[in-house]
Design a protein around this motif. Sequence first.
Motif, PDB file in Angstrom:
ATOM      1  N   ASP A  80       4.393  15.115  -4.116  1.00 12.23           N
ATOM      2  CA  ASP A  80       3.997  14.944  -2.717  1.00 12.23           C
ATOM      3  C   ASP A  80       4.856  13.888  -2.031  1.00 12.23           C
ATOM      4  N   LYS A  81       4.886  13.972  -0.709  1.00 13.59           N
ATOM      5  CA  LYS A  81       5.583  12.957   0.071  1.00 13.59           C
ATOM      6  C   LYS A  81       4.742  11.696   0.077  1.00 13.59           C
ATOM      7  N   PHE A  82       5.423  10.544   0.092  1.00 17.30           N
ATOM      8  CA  PHE A  82       4.709   9.275   0.101  1.00 17.30           C
ATOM      9  C   PHE A  82       5.568   8.221   0.779  1.00 17.30           C
ATOM     10  N   LYS A  83       4.914   7.117   1.144  1.00 17.63           N
ATOM     11  CA  LYS A  83       5.644   6.015   1.748  1.00 17.63           C
ATOM     12  C   LYS A  83       4.866   4.717   1.561  1.00 17.63           C
ATOM     13  N   VAL A  84       5.592   3.613   1.643  1.00 16.78           N
ATOM     14  CA  VAL A  84       4.947   2.315   1.710  1.00 16.78           C
ATOM     15  C   VAL A  84       4.378   2.229   3.116  1.00 16.78           C
TER      16      VAL A  84
ATOM     17  N   LEU B 119       0.851  -1.185   0.000  1.00 15.24           N
ATOM     18  CA  LEU B 119       0.000   0.000   0.000  1.00 15.24           C
ATOM     19  C   LEU B 119       0.884   1.232   0.000  1.00 15.24           C
ATOM     20  N   ILE B 120       0.519   2.197  -0.816  1.00 12.82           N
ATOM     21  CA  ILE B 120       1.255   3.458  -0.921  1.00 12.82           C
ATOM     22  C   ILE B 120       0.386   4.555  -0.328  1.00 12.82           C
ATOM     23  N   GLU B 121       0.921   5.260   0.669  1.00  6.21           N
ATOM     24  CA  GLU B 121       0.236   6.386   1.300  1.00  6.21           C
ATOM     25  C   GLU B 121       0.875   7.669   0.793  1.00  6.21           C
ATOM     26  N   ILE B 122       0.072   8.524   0.186  1.00  4.65           N
ATOM     27  CA  ILE B 122       0.550   9.772  -0.404  1.00  4.65           C
ATOM     28  C   ILE B 122      -0.030  10.932   0.382  1.00  4.65           C
ATOM     29  N   SER B 123       0.834  11.760   0.931  1.00  2.00           N
ATOM     30  CA  SER B 123       0.380  12.881   1.754  1.00  2.00           C
ATOM     31  C   SER B 123      -0.033  14.046   0.863  1.00  2.00           C
ATOM     32  N   ARG B 124      -1.289  14.421   0.961  1.00  2.00           N
ATOM     33  CA  ARG B 124      -1.825  15.544   0.188  1.00  2.00           C
ATOM     34  C   ARG B 124      -2.101  16.753   1.084  1.00  2.00           C
ATOM     35  N   GLY B 125      -1.433  16.811   2.216  1.00  2.00           N
ATOM     36  CA  GLY B 125      -1.645  17.927   3.136  1.00  2.00           C
ATOM     37  C   GLY B 125      -2.708  17.584   4.151  1.00  2.00           C
ATOM     38  N   ALA B 126      -3.949  17.938   3.860  1.00  2.00           N
ATOM     39  CA  ALA B 126      -5.049  17.716   4.803  1.00  2.00           C
ATOM     40  C   ALA B 126      -5.536  16.260   4.810  1.00  2.00           C
ATOM     41  N   TYR B 127      -5.148  15.491   3.829  1.00  2.00           N
ATOM     42  CA  TYR B 127      -5.585  14.095   3.751  1.00  2.00           C
ATOM     43  C   TYR B 127      -4.501  13.260   3.073  1.00  2.00           C
ATOM     44  N   GLN B 128      -4.697  11.937   3.085  1.00  2.00           N
ATOM     45  CA  GLN B 128      -3.787  11.035   2.397  1.00  2.00           C
ATOM     46  C   GLN B 128      -4.553  10.324   1.285  1.00  2.00           C
ATOM     47  N   HIS B 129      -3.867  10.182   0.153  1.00  2.00           N
ATOM     48  CA  HIS B 129      -4.416   9.376  -0.931  1.00  2.00           C
ATOM     49  C   HIS B 129      -3.717   8.032  -0.860  1.00  2.00           C
ATOM     50  N   TRP B 130      -4.441   6.960  -1.156  1.00  2.00           N
ATOM     51  CA  TRP B 130      -3.910   5.608  -1.054  1.00  2.00           C
ATOM     52  C   TRP B 130      -3.986   4.901  -2.392  1.00  2.00           C
ATOM     53  N   ALA B 131      -2.980   4.065  -2.652  1.00  2.00           N
ATOM     54  CA  ALA B 131      -2.924   3.276  -3.878  1.00  2.00           C
ATOM     55  C   ALA B 131      -2.284   1.928  -3.553  1.00  2.00           C
ATOM     56  N   VAL B 132      -2.427   0.981  -4.470  1.00  2.00           N
ATOM     57  CA  VAL B 132      -1.800  -0.330  -4.333  1.00  2.00           C
ATOM     58  C   VAL B 132      -0.765  -0.467  -5.437  1.00  2.00           C
ATOM     59  N   TYR B 133       0.466  -0.768  -5.037  1.00  2.00           N
ATOM     60  CA  TYR B 133       1.542  -0.953  -6.014  1.00  2.00           C
ATOM     61  C   TYR B 133       1.398  -2.328  -6.652  1.00  2.00           C
ATOM     62  N   ILE B 134       1.433  -2.370  -8.010  1.00  2.00           N
ATOM     63  CA  ILE B 134       1.263  -3.650  -8.705  1.00  2.00           C
ATOM     64  C   ILE B 134       2.503  -4.055  -9.495  1.00  2.00           C
ATOM     65  N   GLY B 135       3.561  -3.269  -9.416  1.00  2.00           N
ATOM     66  CA  GLY B 135       4.798  -3.589 -10.126  1.00  2.00           C
ATOM     67  C   GLY B 135       5.000  -2.680 -11.324  1.00  2.00           C
ATOM     68  N   ASN B 136       6.217  -2.689 -11.851  1.00  2.00           N
ATOM     69  CA  ASN B 136       6.576  -1.909 -13.045  1.00  2.00           C
ATOM     70  C   ASN B 136       6.205  -0.433 -12.929  1.00  2.00           C
ATOM     71  N   ASP B 137       6.397   0.131 -11.743  1.00  2.21           N
ATOM     72  CA  ASP B 137       6.090   1.542 -11.465  1.00  2.21           C
ATOM     73  C   ASP B 137       4.612   1.898 -11.671  1.00  2.21           C
ATOM     74  N   GLU B 138       3.727   0.909 -11.498  1.00  2.13           N
ATOM     75  CA  GLU B 138       2.296   1.163 -11.643  1.00  2.13           C
ATOM     76  C   GLU B 138       1.561   0.944 -10.326  1.00  2.13           C
ATOM     77  N   VAL B 139       0.524   1.777 -10.123  1.00  7.40           N
ATOM     78  CA  VAL B 139      -0.358   1.639  -8.971  1.00  7.40           C
ATOM     79  C   VAL B 139      -1.801   1.606  -9.443  1.00  7.40           C
TER      80      VAL B 139
END
Length: 181
Positions: free
Chosen positions: A56-60, A15-35
Amino acid sequence: MAPTARKHGAKPGDLIEISRGAYQHWAVYIGNDEVVHLTIDGLVKCDNIWKVVLNDKFKVNNLLDNEYHPHTPDVIVKEAKERVGKKVRYSLTDYNCEHFAAELRYGKPESRQVRITIFKVLRYVGTCGVIGTLGAFGGVGAAAVAGAIGTASTAGAFGVAASAGVAVASAASALFKRRKR
């Protein structure tokens, strides 16, 4: 000098958590630089990770691994790919991008940021919530008592606080109900 490749450290199924300031957007990493991620209009999309992250800042953040057993990476990736292009009912409180990502990894739609926000709201309106809960249990009793011992404006204030407290309690109850699948 050749441009350097950006690194993210994600593995398929993370799971990738992306900080958007007031909230976080979430994505699932599927490989080959794709979410795969859920957009606010309810569309499940597959995009390049850098297109989604932007600057934006992000983390696994496999935040619930200690609470739930995650699916295997191949199952997560397969399910994520099968959902691309589909439209789902998006709800900020009931089914957002974090619910979507957690559901793919753990089989349970869950959003910690929704829970944290509700706790902050409840703490902020604490007094109204307490008075409102008392008012809900006592009907208009709190307002009646305030009217008997105080002024009409005091009774009115208790009545408004009771209404606000009931509304907050109702909203909190709805948010914490488990989704039935």
